[in-house]
Design an enzyme around this catalytic site. Structure first.
Site, PDB file in Angstrom:
ATOM      1  N   HIS A 131       0.874  -1.177   0.000  1.00 23.16           N
ATOM      2  CA  HIS A 131       0.000   0.000   0.000  1.00 23.16           C
ATOM      3  C   HIS A 131       0.911   1.227   0.000  1.00 23.16           C
ATOM      4  O   HIS A 131       2.015   1.176   0.557  1.00 23.16           O
ATOM      5  CB  HIS A 131      -0.841  -0.041   1.275  1.00 23.16           C
ATOM      6  CG  HIS A 131      -1.900   1.004   1.379  1.00 23.16           C
ATOM      7  ND1 HIS A 131      -1.632   2.293   1.760  1.00 23.16           N
ATOM      8  CD2 HIS A 131      -3.231   0.945   1.158  1.00 23.16           C
ATOM      9  CE1 HIS A 131      -2.757   2.989   1.773  1.00 23.16           C
ATOM     10  NE2 HIS A 131      -3.746   2.190   1.413  1.00 23.16           N
ATOM     11  N   ASP A 208       3.368  -4.457   7.930  1.00 24.81           N
ATOM     12  CA  ASP A 208       2.143  -3.679   7.800  1.00 24.81           C
ATOM     13  C   ASP A 208       0.968  -4.646   7.967  1.00 24.81           C
ATOM     14  O   ASP A 208       0.636  -5.404   7.057  1.00 24.81           O
ATOM     15  CB  ASP A 208       2.125  -3.009   6.419  1.00 24.81           C
ATOM     16  CG  ASP A 208       0.808  -2.288   6.149  1.00 24.81           C
ATOM     17  OD1 ASP A 208      -0.098  -2.353   6.998  1.00 24.81           O
ATOM     18  OD2 ASP A 208       0.695  -1.673   5.074  1.00 24.81           O
ATOM     19  N   GLN A 211      -4.276  -4.991   7.076  1.00 22.28           N
ATOM     20  CA  GLN A 211      -5.315  -5.902   6.567  1.00 22.28           C
ATOM     21  C   GLN A 211      -5.310  -7.249   7.284  1.00 22.28           C
ATOM     22  O   GLN A 211      -6.231  -8.046   7.091  1.00 22.28           O
ATOM     23  CB  GLN A 211      -5.127  -6.145   5.053  1.00 22.28           C
ATOM     24  CG  GLN A 211      -5.292  -4.913   4.183  1.00 22.28           C
ATOM     25  CD  GLN A 211      -6.737  -4.388   4.151  1.00 22.28           C
ATOM     26  OE1 GLN A 211      -7.678  -5.052   4.598  1.00 22.28           O
ATOM     27  NE2 GLN A 211      -6.909  -3.189   3.626  1.00 22.28           N
ATOM     28  N   LYS A 234     -10.272  -0.514  10.573  1.00 20.46           N
ATOM     29  CA  LYS A 234     -10.503  -1.677   9.703  1.00 20.46           C
ATOM     30  C   LYS A 234     -10.903  -2.903  10.516  1.00 20.46           C
ATOM     31  O   LYS A 234     -11.115  -3.976   9.975  1.00 20.46           O
ATOM     32  CB  LYS A 234      -9.244  -1.990   8.893  1.00 20.46           C
ATOM     33  CG  LYS A 234      -8.885  -0.920   7.864  1.00 20.46           C
ATOM     34  CD  LYS A 234      -7.776  -1.413   6.963  1.00 20.46           C
ATOM     35  CE  LYS A 234      -7.035  -0.291   6.262  1.00 20.46           C
ATOM     36  NZ  LYS A 234      -7.778   0.292   5.155  1.00 20.46           N
ATOM     37  N   CYS A 373      -4.727   2.486  -3.651  1.00 20.85           N
ATOM     38  CA  CYS A 373      -3.456   2.941  -3.056  1.00 20.85           C
ATOM     39  C   CYS A 373      -2.353   1.909  -3.224  1.00 20.85           C
ATOM     40  O   CYS A 373      -1.475   1.778  -2.358  1.00 20.85           O
ATOM     41  CB  CYS A 373      -3.610   3.306  -1.585  1.00 20.85           C
ATOM     42  SG  CYS A 373      -4.820   4.570  -1.288  1.00 20.85           S
TER      43      CYS A 373
HETATM   44  N1  7TS Z   1      -1.636  -0.809   4.706  1.00 26.63           N
HETATM   45  C1  7TS Z   1      -2.538  -1.545   4.054  1.00 26.63           C
HETATM   46  C2  7TS Z   1      -2.194  -2.925   3.625  1.00 26.63           C
HETATM   47  C3  7TS Z   1      -3.798  -1.005   3.806  1.00 26.63           C
HETATM   48  O1  7TS Z   1      -4.702  -1.742   3.163  1.00 26.63           O
HETATM   49  C4  7TS Z   1      -4.098   0.301   4.244  1.00 26.63           C
HETATM   50  C5  7TS Z   1      -5.417   0.954   3.965  1.00 26.63           C
HETATM   51  C6  7TS Z   1      -3.118   1.002   4.925  1.00 26.63           C
HETATM   52  C7  7TS Z   1      -1.895   0.422   5.138  1.00 26.63           C
HETATM   53  C8  7TS Z   1      -3.341   2.375   5.454  1.00 26.63           C
HETATM   54  O2  7TS Z   1      -4.221   2.352   6.489  1.00 26.63           O
HETATM   55  P1  7TS Z   1      -4.630   3.725   7.203  1.00 26.63           P
HETATM   56  O3  7TS Z   1      -5.614   3.320   8.220  1.00 26.63           O
HETATM   57  O4  7TS Z   1      -3.388   4.282   7.769  1.00 26.63           O
HETATM   58  O5  7TS Z   1      -5.204   4.591   6.127  1.00 26.63           O
HETATM   59  N2  7TS Z   1      -6.076   0.426   2.860  1.00 26.63           N
HETATM   60  C9  7TS Z   1      -7.154   0.953   2.244  1.00 26.63           C
HETATM   61  C10 7TS Z   1      -7.769   0.326   1.184  1.00 26.63           C
HETATM   62  O6  7TS Z   1      -7.401  -0.734   0.707  1.00 26.63           O
HETATM   63  N3  7TS Z   1      -8.811   1.065   0.778  1.00 26.63           N
HETATM   64  O7  7TS Z   1      -8.889   2.155   1.553  1.00 26.63           O
HETATM   65  C11 7TS Z   1      -7.857   2.091   2.471  1.00 26.63           C
END
Ligand code: 7TS
Length: 415
Positions: A131, A208, A211, A234, A373
């Site tokens: 991501h 990371d 997910q 999430k 992303c």
């Molecule tokens: N890493 C992964 C694997 C992700 O899927 C996401 C967000 C992030 C980091 C970032 O997370 P945040 O909470 O810091 O924003 N992924 C997604 C997505 O797949 N669609 O919207 C956000």
């Protein structure tokens, strides 16, 4: 999933009722089918209620007052840290740093650990399925410090090429960082094996888990991760709060990321002494109500059992891939069901991914379209975008059927 463990079946209809938003109608006779949990999950009554209760009864700033409300708020906030630590089996709550989200946790490591430990010519090893939030912070640091970035390639099936990984380790990276589960392909990477190989090569690891933590049991101690990050939103929790888990000795040695209140022991006009962990990394008034909601989310997920949730999603994605594979002209990216979580990103011959999402939305089916992303990953497959259906504990086989029915409608319209 291990078949030896006796996993209780989830009562999905009961679970659905825990999430008020899932009862919403989007038009006359159009009920919501929410298939965008990889972007953000919906929130159960337990989480909404805990945050509501916090503001109604306990709201105060933390770590500062000696009045009853301040003590209650502090206990709730620190209690959430203890719950989160137990949820991922961190040995000490002080290893849990609350951040805004996974993204901020990665930036914290890049700016604090990275700037202290990396110098010109040092290498960082990433993967081709990151991501942007686990790519751009390292690009920024690399530009500033003249670092070299290497990438573990992604195979056409959507798996990490571990043979090439071993070769890239010979270049002596200081840091190996990778996503535990891809937000596009759904691939669950063999985190423990990747970490063990990295450690043998003398590298520090950052996983990371944005997910992974919401969907599969994660034990950071068993994994041996040096740093592990994720977001509450999430995993049934609120937005605005995430986690950096770190090895204690590494966190102790790192300088603060941001300066301000709460992160200091003492301050003079010209200097400060940083606070102990975890406060050293939590400058300013944190997301208190969000921590309370996060704690409630962790309780909710633990109550159902992460094994059971993972098992449920495994059944759902198996069924979804079966149904999607029957649709002519539709291609799903990523490995077979057994190697992935509940994510199905696909393209259709007839229609652009955004048009697919738009037509599905007419039927109440919420999916995401775009590069999610993860633009470099889409570049690898020579596509600008995919439509992504992502599943969670509250989805049912009937939701998959609604998705498939909607896709056939797209075919009718564009065919
Ligand atoms: N890493 C992964 C694997 C992700 O899927 C996401 C967000 C992030 C980091 C970032 O997370 P945040 O909470 O810091 O924003 N992924 C997604 C997505 O797949 N669609 O919207 C956000």
């Amino acid at each position: 999933m291990s078949s030896e463990i006796d996993i209780p079946a989830l009562d999905i209809e009961g679970i659905k009722r825990d999430f008020p938003i899932l009862g919403r109608e989007l038009g006359s006779d159009v009920t919501l089918v929410y298939l965008d949990s990889a972007a953000t999950s919906q929130k159960p009554e337990a989480v909404i209620g805990a945050m509501d209760e916090y503001y109604r009864r306990h709201n105060a700033n933390i770590h500062r007052g000696i009045h009853t409300l301040a003590e209650e708020a502090t206990a709730l906030y620190e209690g959430a840290r203890v719950k989160v630590a137990a949820f991922i089996n961190a040995s000490q709550p002080e290893q849990i740093i609350f951040t805004r989200n996974a993204t901020e946790a990665i930036n914290l490591v890049a700016q604090s650990w990275g700037r202290t430990n990396l110098e010109a010519g040092d290498r960082i090893l990433l993967t081709g399925m990151e991501h942007h939030s686990n790519l751009v912070p390292w690009q920024m640091l690399a530009a500033e410090r003249n670092l070299e970035l290497d990438f573990i390639p992604v195979t056409p099936e959507g798996l990490l090429d571990l043979g090439t990984y071993s070769e890239l380790l010979e270049r002596g990276p200081k840091l190996v960082t990778f996503t535990h589960m891809s937000n596009v392909l759904g691939t669950i990477n063999p985190a423990k094996e990747i970490i063990q190989l990295a450690h043998k090569a003398g590298a520090i690891t950052l996983v990371d888990g944005a997910q992974a933590v919401p969907h599969i049991p994660v034990d950071v101690t068993d994994l041996g991760a040096d740093f592990y990050v994720f977001s509450a939103h999430k995993m049934c929790g609120p937005s605005g709060i995430g986690v950096l888990y770190g090895r204690r000795d590494l966190l102790e040695a790192m300088p603060p990321y941001m300066g301000g209140g709460d992160m200091i022991k003492s301050v003079t006009l010209r200097s400060f002494r940083p606070n102990d962990l975890p406060h050293k990394f939590e400058a300013g008034t944190p997301a208190i109500a969000e921590a309370v909601g996060f704690g409630a989310a962790v309780d909710y997920l633990s109550g159902l059992g992460m094994e059971a949730i993972a098992e449920h999603e495994q059944r759902l994605i198996t069924y979804a891939l079966e149904r999607l594979s029957e649709i002519p002209g539709l291609k799903v990216f990523g490995p077979e069901a057994a190697q992935k979580g509940g994510v199905a990103s696909f393209v259709m011959e007839e229609a652009h991914p955004h048009d697919v999402a738009q037509i599905l939305d007419f039927d109440g089916v919420a999916v995401r379209a775009g590069h999610h992303c993860a633009q470099p990953l889409h570049d690898q497959y020579n596509i600008p975008a995919t439509t992504r259906a992502s599943f969670y504990l509250y989805n049912t086989p009937e939701d998959v059927d609604r998705l498939v029915k909607g896709i056939y409608r797209v075919k009718e319209i564009f065919g």
